[in-house]
Design an enzyme around this catalytic site. Structure first.
Site, short mmCIF file in Angstrom:
data_model
loop_
_atom_site.label_atom_id
_atom_site.label_comp_id
_atom_site.label_asym_id
_atom_site.label_seq_id
_atom_site.Cartn_x
_atom_site.Cartn_y
_atom_site.Cartn_z
N ASP A 28 0.86 -1.17 0.00
CA ASP A 28 0.00 0.00 0.00
C ASP A 28 0.91 1.24 0.00
OD1 ASP A 28 -2.31 1.55 0.15
OD2 ASP A 28 -2.26 1.58 2.33
N LYS A 29 0.38 2.37 -0.41
CA LYS A 29 1.22 3.57 -0.50
C LYS A 29 1.12 4.44 0.75
CE LYS A 29 0.02 7.22 -2.76
NZ LYS A 29 0.20 8.26 -1.71
N THR A 30 -0.07 4.98 0.96
CA THR A 30 -0.24 5.96 2.02
C THR A 30 -0.05 5.31 3.39
OG1 THR A 30 -1.83 7.11 0.63
CG2 THR A 30 -1.78 7.72 2.96
N PHE A 48 -12.73 17.04 -8.90
CA PHE A 48 -11.65 16.38 -9.64
C PHE A 48 -12.13 15.05 -10.17
CE2 PHE A 48 -8.20 13.31 -9.82
CZ PHE A 48 -7.30 13.97 -10.64
N ARG A 88 5.74 16.09 -7.39
CA ARG A 88 4.35 16.12 -7.87
C ARG A 88 4.07 17.54 -8.37
NH1 ARG A 88 -0.81 14.12 -6.36
NH2 ARG A 88 -2.24 14.85 -7.95
N ASP A 135 -4.90 5.68 -3.97
CA ASP A 135 -4.62 7.04 -4.41
C ASP A 135 -4.66 7.11 -5.93
OD1 ASP A 135 -4.02 9.70 -4.26
OD2 ASP A 135 -2.32 9.44 -2.92
N ASP A 185 -1.78 -0.99 5.89
CA ASP A 185 -2.04 -0.49 7.24
C ASP A 185 -3.49 -0.10 7.46
OD1 ASP A 185 -2.09 1.66 5.53
OD2 ASP A 185 -1.18 3.05 6.96
N GLY A 186 -4.38 -0.34 6.51
CA GLY A 186 -5.75 0.12 6.66
C GLY A 186 -6.75 -1.02 6.58
N ASP A 241 -7.32 -2.83 3.36
CA ASP A 241 -6.37 -3.86 2.94
C ASP A 241 -6.70 -5.23 3.53
OD1 ASP A 241 -4.77 -1.91 1.60
OD2 ASP A 241 -3.91 -1.33 3.53
#
Length: 1306
Positions: free
Chosen positions: A500-502, A626, A682, A756, A914-915, A918
């Site tokens: 995972d990223k965040t 967005f 970014r 994300d 971590d979430g 997941d």
């Protein structure tokens, strides 16, 4: 395709199953009872392990509509069987949404509306009559069954069972839902629907300790241990029996504790906030409060202004909500949910929770705040309840995961079956031999059964568990906690890790690094944060302050981290209308932003350059959110006191530039952008446009937020003035890059799976080294099928090469707007200059862009594209997954789906997250590592107390050490059983056996001590590229075990017959002992103290074979105790070394210098000294030969590499050509020789990813390449659309090539 006599449930879905119907058969049941009685209950135990046999033994097949019992079998590779009972309930109709008439009388039986009908298992007899108040009294029978917490009801139309999920089953459009489901349900209808959908709760039942104990002890290993212990007690072999019982009791206790703890944690997670009082509309403006457990699909609930935790999935009917969906997405950014569309193309689309996520409030998510319009409350339509909700499906994925197949355990069972075959031969041999020798019946029974316990060692599970327990203890010291110890071994085979990223790879949030303003078509000097004049008032700053989706929650700004960081940098103040103000004006009061006081005071110094910046406040009148498809967002604003409105735009730089006037975009736009992105920043671009004064507030509000329809946002987002660039930095965690480099060095593939957006994910992948400099990224954008065309993929290229600018730039036509391709990843568009053509070193005169075969490339795709490819283009799935590195916008179920895709390619997959989003992937992966101690830890096998990915290589190292330890222990225990089997079989031939204390010494003093100490080797300090073997059925391991077996057999047979050829040999008896008859022997006689030898234990053969076999146990333990490169060398294991030395010294002592007390206890006979010295020579010869045989297995490692496909693919994944080394060449040609030697030319590899890799490597047209690289000023009107033929997976496919620098695959 359905087979004859079977039906499919959940057709085309992940949980697709075949179903068969059965009814009870009395005569079959009677025969089964006879069989159970004759077998002493063993047949019943066998049927417990194989449930499908139990059903077929007591039932006969029948059609589904009349079945009492159903057999379900999954259609995946595991083919798991389930047995379910069909139940029947009485209802007023066949379905929850069927129309019916209400009665006006009340002469009906009333029941508690919150009660759930109970049913007995003896279906189809009607169990409970459910009369609902206010309904007709003519009931119908509804057949159903429950499987994995989901109810399946019989459909007369489909002639099959189907699962009911909620309002989505109606297949109604959004407009229809708004018009027909806006009043709510009366209590009668609610009670009726509750019959079908049940109570709205996600109830995880925690089994009692007794149930868990029964399920644990009925494991085949424990059953065999129980059988062995009973046999040993009958033979008075009590000490070893007590040791086995003690070890088994400890193992069972630990397992029960872990299981109970997991169930309790999952129950607490599922039941959190599950019961609350909810305001429900009952029609005719009536509102009443009910418990959330009483909700059913179709109810209208009121979302309070202060927010709530959603107890169900609900579609928003009016108003807006700010929702924290971190439980599902893992992203802590609150999102804005809007009401269902009431008109337009989207309003006419069929409502589904997947397609209308932005209008759906999901169960378990937290509504932080709602917006009231004109005093009306915010309402939502309940669409799904209970286990049908998103949270319910997440819990189901944790409760009922697919099994993780691991070769070690599968091969262990096969090897044990072989041992059972050997034991069967010994069993028959013992019976026949004892009958021929006229041995008593009791002895025949005990000895024949004893040969089975010798061949299949009951201590094997405990011995193999020891290494896992030691590894678990070492992991705990490293801060990694394990709740499924058996997964530690699987970690030794991991060759792909999904991150995972965040919060896993990166820190939360972004940091503003610099801004790059643009004025009059030129870039100004770069301004870094903290520099003089940084963010001084200007139109650029106004865009930063207004173009966002921020809101205030309890007085604090909340929203997307990027928006929050950019707005906070301006120092401006945001104010929102209160509920009272909105109700007073009966309209939507705008959000207002204004600069801080110090910027207003400094305004005079900038007035000359900023004539358009009077003292003002800016109201945000309309917000266009967005979109990942459009890669931009915009707002319409009005300054205080002005008569015109201004639109501000923010998004991907290349997209923003394509919407701006060409004369406002700097000529060096691409170079500047390339400079930032090459360093991993970014970058977002800003633009503005002054709107026509005739454009009114009402017209702005009526614009559609979606493009390409009449009155859409495209009318605003065009002919913009380019303002400049905002540069942000997404900081990686300190350990991330080093850990990823270590994994890649070890040939372990790394993949990013995040919720994300794509741009951020690709940027982070480059920053952390997941995508190396110079490696190309290909974005696969899949488009679903429509009425006009099938599904296709649009390929977009990017790279990180330093571009070479052609000496003669091609200017854009004067006054023309820049033409860019459809929305694409930023990195691709960076390679195209606004006023120059960049030479990409294409193979075809700069037009055909295609990576060379040895150039490494990566695929990046979204969760939506993954789902489309899986469903409509499955032949491409493995090819894309082979090089897929970035997977963005992934929903929880899509993360699980991706893990299963990798597993279907024979990858051994680890998931690190971590979430709570997941959880499904953590549970499904071979090894799940949670960096959080909250929801994710419930699903994962491992939880790290250190919130970074440094735990991953530690876990893999320990897993490899534990796996090698398991192989060593398994080989040792197998050799132990075979060596003892040979010894006992030879002694049986002379009507002898080992004595009780001899057995005890071997089993406890040698076997248990060695088995437990040889597992203590810690992991090697480095993570090497080589992986340990994963299968026992491999040539090196089989050669090692079988050669040692043959050697032990030859040595024992030689010693057995050679002792009989000695001149002093005769049948032993106390009177004929060699030490009493041969006076010249210096060895005193110790055996005359035993007046009799009633068990025929004492003999020269017994003593000889005991010494030889005892040393054989130690020799194989030493040669099997492997060290580098996966474990520390054996000499560092002081406990093992000390144990071996002690046993060697003790055995040599009693062999060369016999002690009377020990000889009496172990029932040895006296033998001459020269024979004892001969035994020493035999032992030394065996030791040397055993060591040489084990060294000889190194040659066979080459053949193992070839069989697993790793010789040709050293990296284990894609781009094999780029990772070839001289070592690879040696292995390659060695494997080619072995291929010729074994006559296996043309055979496929075992690993599917290796087969796909070779296929892709030889495919000249892979990866797909864009045919056109059109200059940006060339209009698409002049392009042609040729057709190219492409071969995929053996199938010839024709597809047109899409223009705009992309390839479309049909």
């Amino acid at each position: 395709m359905e087979k004859e006599g079977t039906k499919l449930l959940n057709r085309g879905l992940e949980d697709e199953m075949e179903v068969w119907g059965y009814v009870p058969c009395r005569w079959r049941t009677l025969l089964l009872c006879v069989g159970v009685f004759c077998s002493g209950g063993l047949l019943l135990l066998l049927l417990y392990w194989i449930p499908q046999w139990r059903v077929k033994a007591t039932h006969k097949p029948c059609p589904l509509h009349s079945a009492h019992t159903l057999l379900l079998r999954t259609t995946d590779e595991f083919h798991r069987w389930f047995r379910v009972q069909v139940k029947v309930m009485l209802s007023k109709s066949h379905g929850p949404f069927d129309p019916f008439q209400l009665r006006t009388d009340t002469h009906l039986i009333h029941t508690n509306s919150s009660d759930t009908p109970t049913h007995t298992p003896s279906a189809p007899a009607v169990s409970t009559t459910m009369d609902v108040p206010g309904l007709q009294t003519l009931p119908v029978q509804v057949r159903y069954f429950t499987h994995h917490s989901m109810k399946y009801f019989w459909s007369n139309t489909l002639q099959n069972f189907e699962v009911l999920r909620g309002v989505e089953d109606l297949n109604e459009t959004c407009t229809t839902l708004l018009s027909t489901h806006n009043l709510g349900l009366c209590k009668a209808v609610q009670d009726y629907r509750r019959l079908f959908f049940g109570v709205n709760e996600i109830a995880v039942e925690v089994p009692s300790l007794f149930v868990l104990l029964v399920n644990e002890v009925l494991n085949p290993f424990y059953v065999f241990q129980l059988f062995s212990v009973i046999l040993w007690i009958v033979e008075f072999y009590l000490y070893y029996a007590a040791a086995i019982v003690l070890m088994s009791a400890i193992s069972i206790t630990m397992s029960l504790y872990t299981l109970k703890k997991q169930y309790i944690m999952l129950h607490d997670m599922a039941s959190a906030y599950s019961v609350a009082r909810i305001s429900v509309c009952r029609g005719d403006q009536e509102v009443m409060e009910v418990l959330s457990t009483e909700l059913v699909p179709g109810d209208i609930i009121i979302i309070p202004a202060g927010g709530m935790v959603m107890p169900c999935d609900a579609a928003l009917l009016n108003g807006t909500c700010i929702v924290n969906e971190s439980m599902l997405t893992g992203e802590s950014v609150p999102v804005t949910k809007t009401s269902l569309p009431s008109a337009g193309l989207e309003g006419e689309s069929v409502y589904t929770t997947r397609d209308h996520k932005r209008h759906t409030l999901f169960c378990g998510t937290k509504v932080i705040q709602t917006r009231f319009y004109s005093g009306e409350p915010v309402k939502a339509l309940v669409v799904r309840t209970g286990f049908s909700t998103e949270k319910g499906q997440l819990v189901c994925s944790i409760l009922y995961p697919k099994p993780s197949d691991f070769k070690l355990y599968r091969d262990a069972y096969l090897f044990l079956l072989c041992l059972v075959g050997v034991a069967t031969v010994g069993f028959i041999y013992t019976i026949v031999l004892n009958i021929m020798n006229k041995v008593p019946t009791k002895t025949i029974i005990t000895e024949s059964l004893d040969i089975i316990t010798i061949t299949v060692p009951p201590a094997l599970p405990a011995a193999m568990t020891a290494g896992i327990v030691y590894a678990q203890r070492r992991l705990r010291r490293a801060g990694i906690f394990c709740v499924r110890p058996q997964r530690i071994n699987i970690c030794g085979q991991l060759n792909l890790v999904c991150f995972d990223k965040t919060g896993t790879l990166t820190e939360d949030g972004l940091d503003l690094w610099a801004i790059q303003r643009a004025e009059k078509g030129r870039f100004c000097l770069q301004e870094e944060q903290g520099s003089a004049g940084f963010l001084a008032p200007s139109s650029f700053v106004s865009c930063m302050a207004t173009c966002h989706s921020l809101t205030k929650i309890e007085g604090e700004l909340s929203g997307d981290p990027l928006d929050l960081k950019v707005f906070s940098a301006t120092g401006w103040i945001l104010e929102e209308a209160t509920e009272e103000e909105t109700a007073l004006h009966n309209t939507i009061m705008p959000t207002v932003v204004r600069p801080p006081a110090q910027h207003q005071a400094d305004r005079t110094s900038t007035m000359a350059s900023e004539q358009s910046m009077p003292l003002y406040e800016i109201g945000i009148l309309r917000f266009f959110p967005f979109s990942s498809d459009l890669q931009r967002m915009s707002v319409v604003t009005r300054r205080l006191g002005e008569k015109f409105m201004v639109a501000y735009l923010k998004g991907a730089p290349e997209i923003v530039a394509s919407l701006c006037k060409s004369d406002t975009v700097p000529e060096n736009f691409a170079q500047e952008l390339e400079g930032f992105t090459s360093r991993g920043f970014r970058v977002i671009a800003l633009a503005q446009r002054r709107l026509d004064a005739k454009l009114t507030w009402h017209k702005v509000q009526s614009l559609n937020r979606y493009r390409r329809c009449e009155g859409s946002r495209d009318q605003i987002e065009t002919s913009m003035d380019f303002l400049g660039l905002v540069v942000l930095q997404n900081k990686l965690k300190t350990e991330t890059s080093a850990v990823l480099k270590e994994l890649q060095t070890a040939n372990i593939r790394t993949v990013m799976v995040t919720g994300d957006n794509m741009l951020t994910a690709i940027s982070v992948a480059r920053d952390c080294g997941m995508i190396q400099p110079g490696e190309r990224v290909i974005t696969a954008d899949a488009v679903g099928p429509t009425d006009d065309q099938p599904a296709f993929i649009r390929w977009r290229y990017s790279h990180e090469h330093t571009p070479k600018i052609r000496p003669d730039p091609v200017p854009a036509p004067s006054g023309s707007s820049l033409t860019y391709p459809d929305p694409a990843p930023r990195a691709f568009q960076v390679s195209l200059s606004c006023t120059q053509l960049i030479d990409m070193e294409f193979q075809e005169a700069g037009c055909e862009q295609h990576p060379k075969q040895k150039e490494k490339f990566h695929f990046a795709l979204s969760g939506r594209s993954l789902s489309i490819i899986t469903e409509h283009l499955p032949e491409l799935l493995h090819r894309i997954a082979l090089n897929g590195t970035v997977f963005a916008r992934m929903a929880p179920d899509q993360k699980t789906q991706l893990v299963e895709v990798f597993q279907s390619m024979d990858y051994c997959v680890c998931m690190c997250g971590d979430g709570a989003n997941d959880c499904g992937a953590l549970k499904r992966a071979h090894a799940g590592i949670s960096l959080s101690e909250l929801e994710a830890s419930v699903a994962s096998a491992f939880t790290s107390s250190t919130p970074n990915i440094s735990c991953v290589p530690n876990l893999i190292r320990e897993g490899r050490a534990a796996l090698i330890t398991s192989f060593c222990v398994f080989k040792f225990m197998a050799l132990y059983s075979i060596i003892q089997y040979i010894t006992v079989t030879l002694l049986y031939s002379i009507v002898s056996n080992l004595g009780d204390f001899q057995f005890l010494f071997i089993d406890i003093a040698i076997i248990l001590i060695i088995a437990f100490t040889m597992s203590l080797n810690p992991a090697w300090k480095e993570l090497v590229a080589e992986r340990p073997p994963s299968s026992l059925i491999s040539l090196p391991l089989l050669f090692s075990v079988l050669s040692q077996m043959v050697l032990s057999l030859v040595i024992q047979i030689f010693a057995f017959f050679w002792v009989q050829q000695q001149g002093w040999y005769q049948h032993w008896s106390p009177q004929a002992d060699i030490c009493t008859t041969n006076k010249t022997n210096s060895v005193p006689d110790y055996n005359v103290t035993f007046p009799s030898n009633h068990k025929h234990i004492k003999s020269y053969e017994n003593t000889t074979l005991f010494y030889v076999s005892s040393f054989q146990y130690l020799v194989v333990a030493i040669v099997f105790s492997k060290g580098k490169p996966f474990r520390q060398p054996a000499y560092t294991n002081w406990a093992f070394v000390l144990s071996c030395l002690s046993l060697y010294l003790f055995l040599f002592l009693i062999l060369l210098f016999p002690l009377p007390a020990i000889d009496n206890i172990l029932e040895f006979v006296c033998v001459p000294l020269e024979w004892r010295l001969t035994l020493v020579v035999i032992i030394m010869v065996h030791s040397g030969a055993s060591a040489l045989l084990e060294v000889g297995t190194v040659f066979l490692q080459l053949l193992e590499l070839w069989l697993t496909g790793e010789a040709d693919e050293p990296g284990g994944f894609g781009n094999a050509a780029s990772s070839r080394t001289p070592q690879w060449g040696n292995e390659h040609y060695g494997c080619r020789f072995l291929t010729w030697l074994c006559c296996r030319r043309g055979k496929l590899r075992h690993a599917r990813y290796a087969h796909v890799s070779r296929e892709v490597e030889n495919a000249p047209d892979w990866p797909p390449k864009p045919t056109y690289c059109t200059p940006t000023h060339t209009h698409s009107d002049h392009r042609t659309t040729p057709t190219r033929e492409y071969s995929t997976m053996g199938r010839r496919l024709n597809f047109p090539i899409m223009p705009e620098s992309s390839t479309t695959f049909y």
